[in-house]
Design a protein around this motif. Structure first.
Motif, mmCIF file in Angstrom:
data_model
loop_
_atom_site.group_PDB
_atom_site.id
_atom_site.type_symbol
_atom_site.label_atom_id
_atom_site.label_comp_id
_atom_site.label_asym_id
_atom_site.label_seq_id
_atom_site.Cartn_x
_atom_site.Cartn_y
_atom_site.Cartn_z
ATOM 1 N N ARG A 58 0.121 7.955 -0.808
ATOM 2 C CA ARG A 58 -0.601 7.155 0.179
ATOM 3 C C ARG A 58 -2.037 6.818 -0.194
ATOM 4 O O ARG A 58 -2.607 5.872 0.344
ATOM 5 C CB ARG A 58 -0.624 7.901 1.516
ATOM 6 C CG ARG A 58 0.702 7.905 2.214
ATOM 7 C CD ARG A 58 0.643 8.754 3.476
ATOM 8 N NE ARG A 58 1.857 8.612 4.263
ATOM 9 C CZ ARG A 58 2.969 9.322 4.067
ATOM 10 N NH1 ARG A 58 3.006 10.209 3.091
ATOM 11 N NH2 ARG A 58 4.021 9.135 4.824
ATOM 12 N N ARG A 86 -7.038 3.671 1.026
ATOM 13 C CA ARG A 86 -5.775 3.793 1.761
ATOM 14 C C ARG A 86 -5.271 2.411 2.126
ATOM 15 O O ARG A 86 -6.006 1.428 2.068
ATOM 16 C CB ARG A 86 -5.980 4.607 3.037
ATOM 17 C CG ARG A 86 -6.900 3.902 4.040
ATOM 18 C CD ARG A 86 -6.887 4.566 5.392
ATOM 19 N NE ARG A 86 -7.821 3.958 6.321
ATOM 20 C CZ ARG A 86 -7.583 2.870 7.051
ATOM 21 N NH1 ARG A 86 -6.415 2.250 6.961
ATOM 22 N NH2 ARG A 86 -8.485 2.386 7.872
ATOM 23 N N ARG A 87 -4.006 2.339 2.528
ATOM 24 C CA ARG A 87 -3.405 1.095 2.988
ATOM 25 C C ARG A 87 -3.689 0.921 4.483
ATOM 26 O O ARG A 87 -4.028 1.876 5.163
ATOM 27 C CB ARG A 87 -1.885 1.132 2.772
ATOM 28 C CG ARG A 87 -1.454 1.412 1.360
ATOM 29 C CD ARG A 87 -1.365 0.212 0.497
ATOM 30 N NE ARG A 87 -0.540 -0.828 1.103
ATOM 31 C CZ ARG A 87 -0.351 -2.004 0.572
ATOM 32 N NH1 ARG A 87 -0.906 -2.303 -0.576
ATOM 33 N NH2 ARG A 87 0.395 -2.907 1.159
ATOM 34 N N HIS A 88 -3.497 -0.297 4.975
ATOM 35 C CA HIS A 88 -3.652 -0.561 6.401
ATOM 36 C C HIS A 88 -2.376 -0.211 7.145
ATOM 37 O O HIS A 88 -1.274 -0.315 6.600
ATOM 38 C CB HIS A 88 -3.943 -2.047 6.636
ATOM 39 C CG HIS A 88 -5.340 -2.420 6.316
ATOM 40 N ND1 HIS A 88 -6.348 -2.379 7.240
ATOM 41 C CD2 HIS A 88 -5.908 -2.844 5.177
ATOM 42 C CE1 HIS A 88 -7.471 -2.770 6.677
ATOM 43 N NE2 HIS A 88 -7.224 -3.055 5.415
ATOM 44 N N ASP A 98 -7.097 -2.932 0.318
ATOM 45 C CA ASP A 98 -7.168 -1.507 0.631
ATOM 46 C C ASP A 98 -8.478 -1.206 1.343
ATOM 47 O O ASP A 98 -9.484 -1.889 1.156
ATOM 48 C CB ASP A 98 -7.070 -0.668 -0.642
ATOM 49 C CG ASP A 98 -5.667 -0.662 -1.201
ATOM 50 O OD1 ASP A 98 -4.752 -1.094 -0.494
ATOM 51 O OD2 ASP A 98 -5.495 -0.229 -2.349
#
Length: 66
Positions: free
Chosen positions: A13, A24-26, A47
């Motif tokens: 993640r 991090r990703r949304h 990101d």
């Protein structure tokens, strides 16, 4: 002394940039996309840096290399 292994979920993640920031990703980007604006959907592709209050815990989960 045994090695500290990184959390398998955390290593999938998060990624660490060259300068040491944790990215991090949304969230909220997988469904109901018709109701979201084009700008919002575009921004999902970028990101985001992890919030400063969470960095310590994420680094602990990622192990020594972070």
């Amino acid at each position: 002394m045994p090695k500290q292994k990184p959390s398998s979920s955390a290593k999938k993640r998060f990624k660490v940039t060259g300068t040491g920031k944790i990215m991090r990703r949304h969230a909220m980007q997988s469904h109901n996309l018709e109701g979201k604006s084009a700008k919002r959907k575009r921004d999902f592709g970028r990101d985001e840096a992890v919030h400063p209050s969470d960095v310590r815990e994420v680094r602990r989960q990622l192990g020594r290399g972070s």
